[in-house]
Design a protein around this motif. Structure first.
Motif, PDB file in Angstrom:
ATOM      1  N   ASN A 163      -0.297  17.275   8.974  1.00  0.00           N
ATOM      2  CA  ASN A 163       0.050  16.873  10.336  1.00  0.00           C
ATOM      3  C   ASN A 163       1.562  16.981  10.545  1.00  0.00           C
ATOM      4  O   ASN A 163       2.341  16.777   9.613  1.00  0.00           O
ATOM      5  N   GLU A 164       1.944  17.253  11.775  1.00  0.00           N
ATOM      6  CA  GLU A 164       3.361  17.328  12.095  1.00  0.00           C
ATOM      7  C   GLU A 164       4.052  15.999  11.828  1.00  0.00           C
ATOM      8  O   GLU A 164       3.452  14.927  11.937  1.00  0.00           O
ATOM      9  N   GLY A 165       5.320  16.086  11.486  1.00  0.00           N
ATOM     10  CA  GLY A 165       6.091  14.866  11.271  1.00  0.00           C
ATOM     11  C   GLY A 165       7.428  15.177  10.655  1.00  0.00           C
ATOM     12  O   GLY A 165       7.732  16.322  10.306  1.00  0.00           O
ATOM     13  N   GLY A 166       8.245  14.128  10.527  1.00  0.00           N
ATOM     14  CA  GLY A 166       9.543  14.298   9.914  1.00  0.00           C
ATOM     15  C   GLY A 166       9.457  14.293   8.402  1.00  0.00           C
ATOM     16  O   GLY A 166       8.363  14.288   7.813  1.00  0.00           O
ATOM     17  N   ILE A 167      10.608  14.295   7.780  1.00  0.00           N
ATOM     18  CA  ILE A 167      10.642  14.171   6.324  1.00  0.00           C
ATOM     19  C   ILE A 167      10.147  12.774   5.971  1.00  0.00           C
ATOM     20  O   ILE A 167      10.672  11.780   6.481  1.00  0.00           O
ATOM     21  N   PRO A 168       9.123  12.646   5.125  1.00  0.00           N
ATOM     22  CA  PRO A 168       8.548  11.322   4.840  1.00  0.00           C
ATOM     23  C   PRO A 168       9.592  10.349   4.295  1.00  0.00           C
ATOM     24  O   PRO A 168      10.408  10.708   3.437  1.00  0.00           O
ATOM     25  N   PHE A 169       9.546   9.124   4.785  1.00  0.00           N
ATOM     26  CA  PHE A 169      10.531   8.124   4.390  1.00  0.00           C
ATOM     27  C   PHE A 169      10.448   7.792   2.910  1.00  0.00           C
ATOM     28  O   PHE A 169      11.444   7.409   2.287  1.00  0.00           O
ATOM     29  N   PHE A 170       9.246   7.951   2.320  1.00  0.00           N
ATOM     30  CA  PHE A 170       9.107   7.591   0.907  1.00  0.00           C
ATOM     31  C   PHE A 170       9.971   8.460  -0.008  1.00  0.00           C
ATOM     32  O   PHE A 170      10.237   8.079  -1.149  1.00  0.00           O
ATOM     33  N   ILE A 171      10.420   9.617   0.484  1.00  0.00           N
ATOM     34  CA  ILE A 171      11.282  10.480  -0.321  1.00  0.00           C
ATOM     35  C   ILE A 171      12.528   9.702  -0.770  1.00  0.00           C
ATOM     36  O   ILE A 171      13.069   9.930  -1.858  1.00  0.00           O
ATOM     37  N   LYS A 172      12.958   8.767   0.070  1.00  0.00           N
ATOM     38  CA  LYS A 172      14.146   7.973  -0.245  1.00  0.00           C
ATOM     39  C   LYS A 172      13.971   7.188  -1.536  1.00  0.00           C
ATOM     40  O   LYS A 172      14.954   6.884  -2.225  1.00  0.00           O
ATOM     41  N   ASP A 173      12.734   6.841  -1.873  1.00  0.00           N
ATOM     42  CA  ASP A 173      12.466   6.013  -3.048  1.00  0.00           C
ATOM     43  C   ASP A 173      12.374   6.813  -4.336  1.00  0.00           C
ATOM     44  O   ASP A 173      12.247   6.226  -5.419  1.00  0.00           O
ATOM     45  N   LEU A 174      12.419   8.134  -4.239  1.00  0.00           N
ATOM     46  CA  LEU A 174      12.268   8.985  -5.423  1.00  0.00           C
ATOM     47  C   LEU A 174      13.647   9.338  -5.969  1.00  0.00           C
ATOM     48  O   LEU A 174      14.163  10.445  -5.788  1.00  0.00           O
ATOM     49  N   GLY A 175      14.233   8.375  -6.644  1.00  0.00           N
ATOM     50  CA  GLY A 175      15.620   8.486  -7.063  1.00  0.00           C
ATOM     51  C   GLY A 175      15.883   9.534  -8.126  1.00  0.00           C
ATOM     52  O   GLY A 175      17.037   9.933  -8.341  1.00  0.00           O
ATOM     53  N   LYS A 176      14.853  10.015  -8.814  1.00  0.00           N
ATOM     54  CA  LYS A 176      15.041  11.019  -9.862  1.00  0.00           C
ATOM     55  C   LYS A 176      14.762  12.438  -9.383  1.00  0.00           C
ATOM     56  O   LYS A 176      14.867  13.387 -10.158  1.00  0.00           O
ATOM     57  N   LEU A 177      14.438  12.586  -8.097  1.00  0.00           N
ATOM     58  CA  LEU A 177      14.040  13.887  -7.569  1.00  0.00           C
ATOM     59  C   LEU A 177      15.210  14.862  -7.570  1.00  0.00           C
ATOM     60  O   LEU A 177      16.298  14.553  -7.077  1.00  0.00           O
ATOM     61  N   VAL A 178      14.988  16.052  -8.138  1.00  0.00           N
ATOM     62  CA  VAL A 178      16.024  17.091  -8.149  1.00  0.00           C
ATOM     63  C   VAL A 178      15.598  18.336  -7.381  1.00  0.00           C
ATOM     64  O   VAL A 178      16.436  19.178  -7.049  1.00  0.00           O
ATOM     65  N   ASP A 179      14.303  18.478  -7.081  1.00  0.00           N
ATOM     66  CA  ASP A 179      13.829  19.682  -6.387  1.00  0.00           C
ATOM     67  C   ASP A 179      12.688  19.284  -5.457  1.00  0.00           C
ATOM     68  O   ASP A 179      11.668  18.747  -5.908  1.00  0.00           O
ATOM     69  N   LEU A 180      12.869  19.531  -4.167  1.00  0.00           N
ATOM     70  CA  LEU A 180      11.888  19.163  -3.147  1.00  0.00           C
ATOM     71  C   LEU A 180      11.612  20.355  -2.257  1.00  0.00           C
ATOM     72  O   LEU A 180      12.541  20.980  -1.736  1.00  0.00           O
ATOM     73  N   SER A 181      10.328  20.689  -2.070  1.00  0.00           N
ATOM     74  CA  SER A 181       9.958  21.732  -1.119  1.00  0.00           C
ATOM     75  C   SER A 181       8.911  21.204  -0.143  1.00  0.00           C
ATOM     76  O   SER A 181       7.828  20.774  -0.551  1.00  0.00           O
TER      77      SER A 181
END
Length: 197
Positions: A163-181
């Motif tokens: 579904n359409e939407g913005g960048i999910p807010f939960f991404i903020k909680d993934l402090g170890k993330l180095v690569d997001l697509s």
């Protein structure tokens, strides 16, 4: 090969093997199985590696397997790496993931034909560092439960029909993330300020 019951490591990737692998899935002591980049086929179901308590790495990518992602791979499993990507006839919905499965580190299911929603139970895979569900036919909203995967370093969800939407807010909680697509997932609105904080 079924008589080789002591076999622990099977690495026959990047060849031109074909046919089914019934003689392999019954081997009880396998720990590492790399069969990727061949022409193997056959249905992945509940009889696929049903009793392999020590299996840690299973790579069946870029073959011709069919079926669905079996739930038993995630129940009391020692699996650390499951790579089924590039099998276009693997379809159906993602399974329900059991509570607190922390062994699995890599789940690569991209370039298949998986449909339906990402189940909230994916948040139970607490040990995941690499999750790739890109290039499938997933729909619905991207579940906030992905935000429970605090060890994630690589998250690839691109080229699905969410579904359409913005960048999910939960991404903020993934402090170890180095690569997001999130490419080709119908994202809109603005890039949130918290991306840079």
């Amino acid at each position: 090969m079924a008589a080789m019951t002591s076999l622990k490591f099977l690495m026959i990737d990047d060849n031109d093997f074909s046919g089914e692998i019934k003689s392999v899935v019954s081997l009880p002591n396998l720990e590492l199985v790399y069969l990727e980049d061949n022409f193997f086929e056959g249905e992945i179901d509940d009889s696929f590696f049903p009793e392999a308590p020590m299996l840690k790495h299973l790579d069946l990518s870029d073959n011709g397997f069919s079926g669905t992602v079996p739930p038993h791979f995630f129940v009391e499993s020692s699996l650390e790496v499951l790579d089924l990507h590039g099998n276009i006839d693997i379809e159906g919905n993602l399974p329900q993931f059991p509570v607190e499965q922390s062994n699995l580190k890599v789940l690569a299911l991209h370039e298949n034909s998986i449909s339906g929603h990402i189940p909230p139970s994916i948040g139970n895979l607490k040990g995941l560092r690499h999750l790739d569900l890109s290039y499938n036919y997933l729909t619905g909203f991207i579940t906030d439960a992905v935000g429970d995967l605090k060890e994630l370093e690589y998250l690839f969800l691109g080229s699905n029909d969410f579904n359409e939407g913005g960048i999910p807010f939960f991404i903020k909680d993934l402090g170890k993330l180095v690569d997001l697509s999130l490419k080709k997932t119908k994202r809109n609105n603005v890039i949130p300020l918290w991306i840079g904080t």
